[in-house]
Design an enzyme around this catalytic site. Structure first.
Site, PDB file in Angstrom:
ATOM      1  N   ASP A  68      -5.197 -13.330  -6.298  1.00  0.00           N
ATOM      2  CA  ASP A  68      -5.180 -12.616  -5.167  1.00  0.00           C
ATOM      3  C   ASP A  68      -6.758 -12.125  -5.086  1.00  0.00           C
ATOM      4  O   ASP A  68      -7.350 -11.490  -5.728  1.00  0.00           O
ATOM      5  CB  ASP A  68      -4.165 -11.319  -5.221  1.00  0.00           C
ATOM      6  CG  ASP A  68      -4.214 -10.712  -3.759  1.00  0.00           C
ATOM      7  OD1 ASP A  68      -5.050 -11.007  -2.933  1.00  0.00           O
ATOM      8  OD2 ASP A  68      -3.585  -9.819  -3.932  1.00  0.00           O
TER       9      ASP A  68
ATOM     10  N   ASP B  75      -5.991 -16.544   0.762  1.00  0.00           N
ATOM     11  CA  ASP B  75      -6.622 -15.865  -0.258  1.00  0.00           C
ATOM     12  C   ASP B  75      -5.745 -15.688  -1.645  1.00  0.00           C
ATOM     13  O   ASP B  75      -5.933 -14.625  -2.165  1.00  0.00           O
ATOM     14  CB  ASP B  75      -6.986 -14.546   0.275  1.00  0.00           C
ATOM     15  CG  ASP B  75      -6.034 -13.696   0.886  1.00  0.00           C
ATOM     16  OD1 ASP B  75      -4.834 -13.980   0.961  1.00  0.00           O
ATOM     17  OD2 ASP B  75      -6.179 -12.402   1.055  1.00  0.00           O
ATOM     18  N   GLU B  76      -4.784 -16.508  -1.746  1.00  0.00           N
ATOM     19  CA  GLU B  76      -3.687 -16.370  -2.671  1.00  0.00           C
ATOM     20  C   GLU B  76      -3.356 -17.851  -3.062  1.00  0.00           C
ATOM     21  O   GLU B  76      -3.122 -18.648  -2.336  1.00  0.00           O
ATOM     22  CB  GLU B  76      -2.488 -15.617  -2.436  1.00  0.00           C
ATOM     23  CG  GLU B  76      -2.742 -14.048  -2.002  1.00  0.00           C
ATOM     24  CD  GLU B  76      -1.204 -13.503  -1.972  1.00  0.00           C
ATOM     25  OE1 GLU B  76      -0.783 -12.873  -2.679  1.00  0.00           O
ATOM     26  OE2 GLU B  76      -0.858 -13.313  -0.554  1.00  0.00           O
TER      27      GLU B  76
END
Length: 411
Positions: free
Chosen positions: A16, A110-111
């Protein structure tokens, strides 16, 4: 064998990125490093998309109005979002993670989830592999991330948020159930308030309560998702890593308008903007569609239709004609907040009739091809319909289902 050295039957890692957009802005603007910044949707944007940890220390939060944030933090720096830059950095990160395992699921910009079960004999313990993941992200981007590692996706995702920023948290698979047991069910990704309210009727408030009801109760209400939820709460999420980008069920674009817009010309401008974006995406991936959703959001709800064309199309002008007809027939002057245009059945373009002679269609296809080539080289809407000179100045956004390749790469 100690737990640290024990071979796990399944190892899932979740990365993350910490305040990803804000991190990118601080990296690209050295003067902003270690200073409070807030990313907004363009210079005209008044709502905060994300903020740096320096800003969060003052109470600045995602979704907060910029005016309110500046009252909390007078030194706050506004950073207009640059979605293409964030996508570029994300793509670089995701490609670097392929060096660790091909079993990679890009969960969002973003993960990402990684299944490193088969990497243990080569790369070390789960904790050592998780550290390698952090180092790989740092080497590829210069940015920090928080990492969670456990035996399933849900527990790994929960672990990743425990020690932000720049954390690394391990929850041993055989301790996952007792670790999750005291948590309210909404602490787990994928369980929203509505689902929690349903479970509460059966005495399920915390994750540990879930094993007190049969799996059939959530399964009857939510199907396979309900079965997964029952297992998730016990640290046994069975969901595998999803490595394939599925064919699109829809391709759409929507845009929020200035509050209480009731000017027809403005509404048509937004409709044409969305029509051209949808058509451009269809052409980019060799799709066409014959069914479209067209909608306007008003104070009373959505005005909407599903339009069916006699022939599938990827042409923005054809689609805008449907939008204009919809507005003229169904809009009665109400204030409008949002527009939406969506292709409902995108499918691969089929070979046309060899004996069909449609010179108008051919010319339109040639024009669209030329426009696409110019816009791809010089930027979106370098060439566009005249009306779009007055289109919204708000920049594009990254969809939640963004992927670094295929039809989902488009912003």
């Amino acid at each position: 064998m100690s737990p640290a050295k024990q071979h796990w039957s399944r190892v899932i890692i979740l990365i993350d990125m910490n305040c990803f957009f804000a991190q990118v802005e601080q990296q690209d603007n050295p003067f902003w490093r270690n200073r409070p910044i807030a990313v907004t949707n363009g210079i005209q944007g008044s709502t905060i998309i994300t903020s740096s940890y320096e800003a969060r220390a003052y109470g600045v939060k995602t979704g907060m109005r910029l005016k309110e944030a500046r009252q909390l933090c007078p030194e706050l720096i506004q950073a207009p979002s640059r979605p293409y830059r964030y996508a570029e950095v994300s793509t670089k990160i995701m490609e670097s993670l392929q060096s660790i395992t091909p079993d990679l699921e890009v969960y969002s910009v973003d993960e990402a989830f990684l299944d490193v079960t088969h990497c243990q004999s080569l790369l070390g313990t789960p904790l050592e592999i998780a550290q390698l993941v952090k180092d790989t992200v740092s080497d590829a981007s210069g940015l920090t991330c928080s990492v969670g590692v456990s035996g399933d996706k849900t527990t790994a995702k929960y672990a990743a948020k425990l020690n932000k920023p720049d954390g690394l948290t391990q929850i041993l698979p055989w301790e996952a159930e007792q670790t999750l047991a005291p948590l309210h069910v909404t602490e787990l990704s994928g369980i929203n308030t509505g689902t929690a309210n349903f479970l509460k009727q059966y005495g399920v408030i915390n994750c540990g309560d879930m094993k007190n009801i049969p799996i059939s109760i959530p399964a009857k209400r939510f199907g396979n998702v309900g079965r997964r939820i029952w297992l998730m709460a016990q640290g046994k999420d069975p969901d595998p890593i999803q490595t394939n980008v599925k064919p699109p069920k829809t391709i759409g674009h929507g845009k929020v308008m200035p509050p209480q817009t009731n000017d027809l010309d403005t509404i048509l401008t937004y409709f044409q903007h969305m029509s051209e974006k949808v058509a451009s995406r269809l052409r980019k991936h060799n799709f066409k569609a014959s069914h479209f959703y067209i909608g306007l959001k008003t104070e009373q709800g959505w005005l909407q239709i599903k339009s069916k064309l006699s022939q599938a199309t990827d042409d923005g002008q054809t689609l805008f004609t449907q939008c204009r007809r919809f507005a003229m027939q169904h809009w009665q002057g109400e204030s409008v907040w949002q527009v939406q245009v969506t292709a409902l059945n995108p499918h691969a373009e089929q070979q046309g009739d060899l004996f069909e002679n449609d010179s108008i269609s051919d010319k339109r296809n040639q024009l669209n091809t030329a426009i696409d080539q110019i816009n791809q080289r010089y930027g979106e809407f370098t060439v566009s319909p005249l009306r779009l000179i007055d289109r919204s100045a708000m920049p594009n956004v990254i969809a939640p289902s963004w992927k670094p390749s295929g039809h989902r790469k488009t912003i």
